[in-house]
Design a protein around this motif. Structure first.
Motif, PDB file in Angstrom:
ATOM      1  N   ILE A   1      10.935   8.964   1.343  1.00  0.00           N
ATOM      2  CA  ILE A   1      11.098   8.455  -0.022  1.00  0.00           C
ATOM      3  C   ILE A   1      10.779   9.553  -1.035  1.00  0.00           C
ATOM      4  O   ILE A   1      11.513   9.755  -2.001  1.00  0.00           O
ATOM      5  N   ILE A   2       9.702  10.270  -0.792  1.00  0.00           N
ATOM      6  CA  ILE A   2       9.303  11.344  -1.714  1.00  0.00           C
ATOM      7  C   ILE A   2      10.370  12.439  -1.759  1.00  0.00           C
ATOM      8  O   ILE A   2      10.718  12.926  -2.835  1.00  0.00           O
ATOM      9  N   GLU A   3      10.914  12.790  -0.595  1.00  0.00           N
ATOM     10  CA  GLU A   3      11.979  13.806  -0.555  1.00  0.00           C
ATOM     11  C   GLU A   3      13.216  13.339  -1.319  1.00  0.00           C
ATOM     12  O   GLU A   3      13.816  14.083  -2.072  1.00  0.00           O
ATOM     13  N   ARG A   4      13.579  12.077  -1.115  1.00  0.00           N
ATOM     14  CA  ARG A   4      14.749  11.504  -1.794  1.00  0.00           C
ATOM     15  C   ARG A   4      14.532  11.501  -3.307  1.00  0.00           C
ATOM     16  O   ARG A   4      15.437  11.835  -4.072  1.00  0.00           O
TER      17      ARG A   4
ATOM     18  N   HIS B   1       0.822  -1.204   0.000  1.00  0.00           N
ATOM     19  CA  HIS B   1       0.000   0.000   0.000  1.00  0.00           C
ATOM     20  C   HIS B   1       0.863   1.263   0.000  1.00  0.00           C
ATOM     21  O   HIS B   1       0.579   2.216  -0.726  1.00  0.00           O
ATOM     22  N   LEU B   2       1.921   1.243   0.784  1.00  0.00           N
ATOM     23  CA  LEU B   2       2.841   2.386   0.828  1.00  0.00           C
ATOM     24  C   LEU B   2       3.473   2.614  -0.549  1.00  0.00           C
ATOM     25  O   LEU B   2       3.551   3.750  -1.021  1.00  0.00           O
ATOM     26  N   PHE B   3       3.885   1.529  -1.199  1.00  0.00           N
ATOM     27  CA  PHE B   3       4.466   1.626  -2.542  1.00  0.00           C
ATOM     28  C   PHE B   3       3.472   2.270  -3.507  1.00  0.00           C
ATOM     29  O   PHE B   3       3.811   3.179  -4.265  1.00  0.00           O
ATOM     30  N   VAL B   4       2.223   1.834  -3.437  1.00  0.00           N
ATOM     31  CA  VAL B   4       1.182   2.385  -4.310  1.00  0.00           C
ATOM     32  C   VAL B   4       0.932   3.864  -3.993  1.00  0.00           C
ATOM     33  O   VAL B   4       0.799   4.684  -4.898  1.00  0.00           O
ATOM     34  N   GLU B   5       0.922   4.204  -2.711  1.00  0.00           N
ATOM     35  CA  GLU B   5       0.747   5.620  -2.325  1.00  0.00           C
ATOM     36  C   GLU B   5       1.863   6.487  -2.895  1.00  0.00           C
ATOM     37  O   GLU B   5       1.619   7.600  -3.350  1.00  0.00           O
TER      38      GLU B   5
ATOM     39  N   HIS C   1       1.656   9.432  -5.698  1.00  0.00           N
ATOM     40  CA  HIS C   1       2.199  10.775  -5.492  1.00  0.00           C
ATOM     41  C   HIS C   1       2.907  11.260  -6.759  1.00  0.00           C
ATOM     42  O   HIS C   1       2.769  12.410  -7.155  1.00  0.00           O
ATOM     43  N   PHE C   2       3.672  10.373  -7.397  1.00  0.00           N
ATOM     44  CA  PHE C   2       4.455  10.772  -8.574  1.00  0.00           C
ATOM     45  C   PHE C   2       3.663  10.747  -9.869  1.00  0.00           C
ATOM     46  O   PHE C   2       3.967  11.475 -10.794  1.00  0.00           O
ATOM     47  N   PHE C   3       2.656   9.898  -9.937  1.00  0.00           N
ATOM     48  CA  PHE C   3       1.916   9.764 -11.200  1.00  0.00           C
ATOM     49  C   PHE C   3       0.454  10.184 -11.050  1.00  0.00           C
ATOM     50  O   PHE C   3      -0.349   9.879 -11.906  1.00  0.00           O
ATOM     51  N   SER C   4       0.131  10.864  -9.965  1.00  0.00           N
ATOM     52  CA  SER C   4      -1.246  11.205  -9.608  1.00  0.00           C
ATOM     53  C   SER C   4      -2.232  10.161 -10.112  1.00  0.00           C
ATOM     54  O   SER C   4      -2.703  10.209 -11.239  1.00  0.00           O
ATOM     55  N   ASN C   5      -2.504   9.228  -9.237  1.00  0.00           N
ATOM     56  CA  ASN C   5      -3.365   8.077  -9.505  1.00  0.00           C
ATOM     57  C   ASN C   5      -2.718   7.163 -10.547  1.00  0.00           C
ATOM     58  O   ASN C   5      -3.120   7.129 -11.712  1.00  0.00           O
ATOM     59  N   VAL C   6      -1.729   6.426 -10.110  1.00  0.00           N
ATOM     60  CA  VAL C   6      -0.914   5.578 -10.988  1.00  0.00           C
ATOM     61  C   VAL C   6      -1.770   4.585 -11.770  1.00  0.00           C
ATOM     62  O   VAL C   6      -2.737   4.043 -11.246  1.00  0.00           O
ATOM     63  N   CYS C   7      -1.434   4.426 -13.044  1.00  0.00           N
ATOM     64  CA  CYS C   7      -2.125   3.429 -13.856  1.00  0.00           C
ATOM     65  C   CYS C   7      -1.079   2.608 -14.605  1.00  0.00           C
ATOM     66  O   CYS C   7       0.116   2.905 -14.564  1.00  0.00           O
TER      67      CYS C   7
END
Length: 150
Positions: free
Chosen positions: A139-142, A93-97, A101-107
């Protein structure tokens, strides 16, 4: 939402669509190419037809697969039979979140066209089969730091 168990050993992670096409595969144990294809086929067969009333953990050979489905994508982790399933569900779930964050609703297409970035994110998260970082913010900051370097 930090996961405190860091000694988890992951054998592989697979992202597959409903049709069984593998969109991301990362192996943390050495496997022959032919064996990888067999594993991907078997894991897909295990998770895609599984009734939703069952748990998201299923025995696989001498290990177990923890999986979650998000839209048309299955995120599967293969781990030791004795490992904590809930910690891994949290991991997925964290990976998906983070992907969201990077792909705004990853598909699925995000994975296809930005696979290098997806692998980068994964490497910030899991290294050599062990969970490295459980803080979404870290992770997001990195990743932002890495993007500045590009």
């Amino acid at each position: 939402s930090d996961i405190s168990i860091l000694s988890l050993q992951i054998r592989f992670i697979l992202l597959q669509n409903r049709q069984g096409k593998t969109r991301l595969a990362k192996y943390y144990v050495p496997l022959e190419e032919s064996e990888k294809h067999k594993v991907e086929y078997e894991v897909h067969r295990l998770v895609v037809n599984r009734d939703s009333k069952f748990t998201n953990f299923v025995e696989f050979r001498t290990h177990k697969v923890i999986y979650r489905r998000y839209a048309g994508l299955f995120f599967s982790l293969c781990v030791d039979i004795t490992d904590n399933e809930l910690a891994y569900l949290e991991c997925i779930h964290l990976f998906v979140e983070i992907l969201d964050h990077f792909f705004s609703n990853v598909c699925e297409l995000d994975l296809v066209f930005n696979f290098h970035k997806v692998y980068l994110i994964l490497d910030e998260f899991i290294l050599a089969g062990e969970l490295q970082e459980t803080s979404k913010r870290a992770i997001i900051e990195r990743m932002s730091e890495l993007e500045k370097l590009e």
